[in-house]
Design a protein around this motif. Sequence first.
Motif, PDB file in Angstrom:
ATOM      1  N   GLY A  55       1.071  -1.307  -0.094  1.00 11.78           N
ATOM      2  CA  GLY A  55       0.267   0.451   0.493  1.00 11.78           C
ATOM      3  C   GLY A  55       1.129   1.626   0.081  1.00 11.78           C
ATOM      4  O   GLY A  55       0.241   2.389   0.139  1.00 11.78           O
ATOM      5  N   LYS A  56       2.209   1.372   0.331  1.00  3.84           N
ATOM      6  CA  LYS A  56       2.440   2.321   0.186  1.00  3.84           C
ATOM      7  C   LYS A  56       3.073   3.229  -1.055  1.00  3.84           C
ATOM      8  O   LYS A  56       2.503   4.931  -0.390  1.00  3.84           O
ATOM      9  N   THR A  57       2.647   2.425  -2.747  1.00  9.49           N
ATOM     10  CA  THR A  57       3.114   3.429  -3.968  1.00  9.49           C
ATOM     11  C   THR A  57       1.329   3.875  -4.005  1.00  9.49           C
ATOM     12  O   THR A  57       1.463   5.110  -4.191  1.00  9.49           O
ATOM     13  N   THR A  58      -0.064   3.714  -3.375  1.00 12.24           N
ATOM     14  CA  THR A  58      -1.048   3.696  -3.364  1.00 12.24           C
ATOM     15  C   THR A  58      -1.034   4.930  -2.362  1.00 12.24           C
ATOM     16  O   THR A  58      -1.599   5.584  -2.620  1.00 12.24           O
ATOM     17  N   THR A  59      -0.434   4.859  -1.568  1.00 13.04           N
ATOM     18  CA  THR A  59      -0.351   6.221  -0.348  1.00 13.04           C
ATOM     19  C   THR A  59       0.675   7.612  -0.892  1.00 13.04           C
ATOM     20  O   THR A  59      -0.171   8.244  -0.471  1.00 13.04           O
ATOM     21  N   LEU A  60       1.552   6.992  -1.584  1.00  8.38           N
ATOM     22  CA  LEU A  60       1.932   8.064  -1.932  1.00  8.38           C
ATOM     23  C   LEU A  60       0.864   9.113  -3.329  1.00  8.38           C
ATOM     24  O   LEU A  60       1.113   9.816  -3.909  1.00  8.38           O
ATOM     25  N   ARG A  61       0.461   8.071  -4.071  1.00  8.30           N
ATOM     26  CA  ARG A  61      -0.481   7.704  -5.246  1.00  8.30           C
ATOM     27  C   ARG A  61      -1.331   9.312  -4.548  1.00  8.30           C
ATOM     28  O   ARG A  61      -1.693  10.224  -5.634  1.00  8.30           O
ATOM     29  N   MET A  62      -2.272   8.703  -3.469  1.00  7.29           N
ATOM     30  CA  MET A  62      -3.279   9.856  -3.293  1.00  7.29           C
ATOM     31  C   MET A  62      -2.456  11.090  -2.514  1.00  7.29           C
ATOM     32  O   MET A  62      -3.516  11.876  -2.522  1.00  7.29           O
ATOM     33  N   ILE A  63      -1.222  10.531  -1.821  1.00  9.34           N
ATOM     34  CA  ILE A  63      -1.025  12.095  -1.387  1.00  9.34           C
ATOM     35  C   ILE A  63      -0.824  13.624  -2.894  1.00  9.34           C
ATOM     36  O   ILE A  63      -0.669  14.689  -2.553  1.00  9.34           O
ATOM     37  N   ALA A  64       0.006  12.426  -3.981  1.00 14.88           N
ATOM     38  CA  ALA A  64       0.027  13.222  -5.736  1.00 14.88           C
ATOM     39  C   ALA A  64      -0.746  13.957  -5.542  1.00 14.88           C
ATOM     40  O   ALA A  64      -1.306  15.077  -6.732  1.00 14.88           O
ATOM     41  N   GLY A  65      -2.466  13.102  -5.061  1.00 18.21           N
ATOM     42  CA  GLY A  65      -4.077  13.153  -6.461  1.00 18.21           C
ATOM     43  C   GLY A  65      -3.683  12.877  -7.466  1.00 18.21           C
ATOM     44  O   GLY A  65      -4.483  13.233  -7.979  1.00 18.21           O
ATOM     45  N   LEU A  66      -2.875  11.546  -7.917  1.00 16.45           N
ATOM     46  CA  LEU A  66      -2.968  10.478  -8.896  1.00 16.45           C
ATOM     47  C   LEU A  66      -3.952   9.229  -8.573  1.00 16.45           C
ATOM     48  O   LEU A  66      -3.985   9.013  -9.490  1.00 16.45           O
ATOM     49  N   GLU A  67      -4.781   9.832  -7.122  1.00 11.33           N
ATOM     50  CA  GLU A  67      -5.002   8.175  -6.484  1.00 11.33           C
ATOM     51  C   GLU A  67      -6.274   8.831  -5.879  1.00 11.33           C
ATOM     52  O   GLU A  67      -6.136  10.185  -5.114  1.00 11.33           O
ATOM     53  N   THR A  68      -8.022   8.311  -6.461  1.00  7.89           N
ATOM     54  CA  THR A  68      -9.263   9.372  -5.087  1.00  7.89           C
ATOM     55  C   THR A  68      -9.087   8.372  -4.234  1.00  7.89           C
ATOM     56  O   THR A  68      -8.837   7.296  -4.266  1.00  7.89           O
ATOM     57  N   PRO A  69      -8.675   9.027  -2.651  1.00  7.49           N
ATOM     58  CA  PRO A  69      -9.353   8.174  -1.855  1.00  7.49           C
ATOM     59  C   PRO A  69     -10.697   7.653  -1.510  1.00  7.49           C
ATOM     60  O   PRO A  69     -11.830   8.196  -1.969  1.00  7.49           O
ATOM     61  N   THR A  70     -10.605   6.163  -1.273  1.00  7.01           N
ATOM     62  CA  THR A  70     -11.913   5.827  -0.843  1.00  7.01           C
ATOM     63  C   THR A  70     -12.698   6.495   0.026  1.00  7.01           C
ATOM     64  O   THR A  70     -13.893   6.967   0.117  1.00  7.01           O
ATOM     65  N   GLY A  71     -12.326   6.981   1.056  1.00  6.03           N
ATOM     66  CA  GLY A  71     -12.220   7.833   2.371  1.00  6.03           C
ATOM     67  C   GLY A  71     -10.541   8.618   3.299  1.00  6.03           C
ATOM     68  O   GLY A  71      -9.996   8.213   2.615  1.00  6.03           O
TER      69      GLY A  71
END
Length: 387
Positions: free
Chosen positions: A50-66
């Motif tokens: 989950g580390k890269t997904t976390t980074l992508r959410m910080i960058a705005g490249l992935e939308t959080p579910t919550g």
Amino acid sequence: MRQMAQETPAGDLRLADLTRRFGVFTAVDDLSLTIPQGSFFALLGASGCGKTTTLRMIAGLETPTGGQVLLGDRDITGLRPYKRPVNTVFQSYALFPHLDIHENVAFGLRRRGIRKVGDQVERMLALVQLQGYGRRRPAQLSGGQQQRVALARALINHPQVLLLDEPLGALDLKLRRQMQLELKRIQTEVGITFVHVTHDQEEAMTMADTVAVMNAGRIEQLGAPADIYEYPATAFVANFLGQSNLLAAEAGGHAGDDVLVTAHGARFSVPAGRARLVDGPAFLGVRPEKLHLVDGPDEVPAGHQHVGGVVTDASYVGVSTQYLVRTAWGSELSVFAANSGLGGRLATGTPVTAHWDPRHAFLLPRAGGADDQTTPLLDEPPVGALP
């Protein structure tokens, strides 16, 4: 150069109950974390944690579910990537091959309509020690030099947070170690927050002020590299950050300042300050470099604890020789002996006694029925426990 971090209001980067699901799979599970402003922070874990997904959410490249991503008092969860005071450096560098180095670095400024960029570009190239390389093309640079250009291109935009997604993964070992030191130097000089995602323990420990070990979308342990290494919180952490010998044991309560431990019919003790439980199923842990080999129990220093065994393997790796010692109950201990030139190499089949100072041991919770850790807990090297 350090004034770069102060040109716009900054603050701690905070993740509040951050979650990302892909169908029924939860990649990041209710993650809450505060990354202090100006720190070098590492998210460490195996592929799929989950580390890269976390980074992508910080960058705005992935939308959080919550959950939320906050920078200081500002909620940036809903902002588009280009509106966030955040830049990302990827493993692939993503340089423009048709532009020279000067124009690659200037790209972000020119997109914002800034015309006079020469002085800023030269300052960035000097920061990453590439003075005089401005008119070369990316193909004329080595991998390490291209990585420095990617850093300069990100830093010239004066981000409040720089995200590094496995940035050294494509480099050879020697160059990777050089770049680890360079990245730390650059972060210290510019003073902005670096968030570095990696599966490489050495990378995380060399550069980061604080390391978060991730597993299955959650933080297993958070702290300074030395603290996590010397006193892991779980068997997972003990085996991911370095190697550990973990003996299946039973904790038997306090005896003064120690916790009593029984393992394979032998009695041991661990200082209470290094025990994460007092009673019940436990792992007695000792790092391989904290174990020492002697001929027999009579040579064990006073106050040390020990087990007997037979050398089953010896591997010369330069700075140390790595031994496997099979114990009477059939498991193997891993021992790293420094090649100081003061002693000869032990042959396979040699009876030995492995001893350690109990102040260097630790005690962890163990799921009931679990045996000694004799195989790696993860699928990424270098991991493993050989008790």
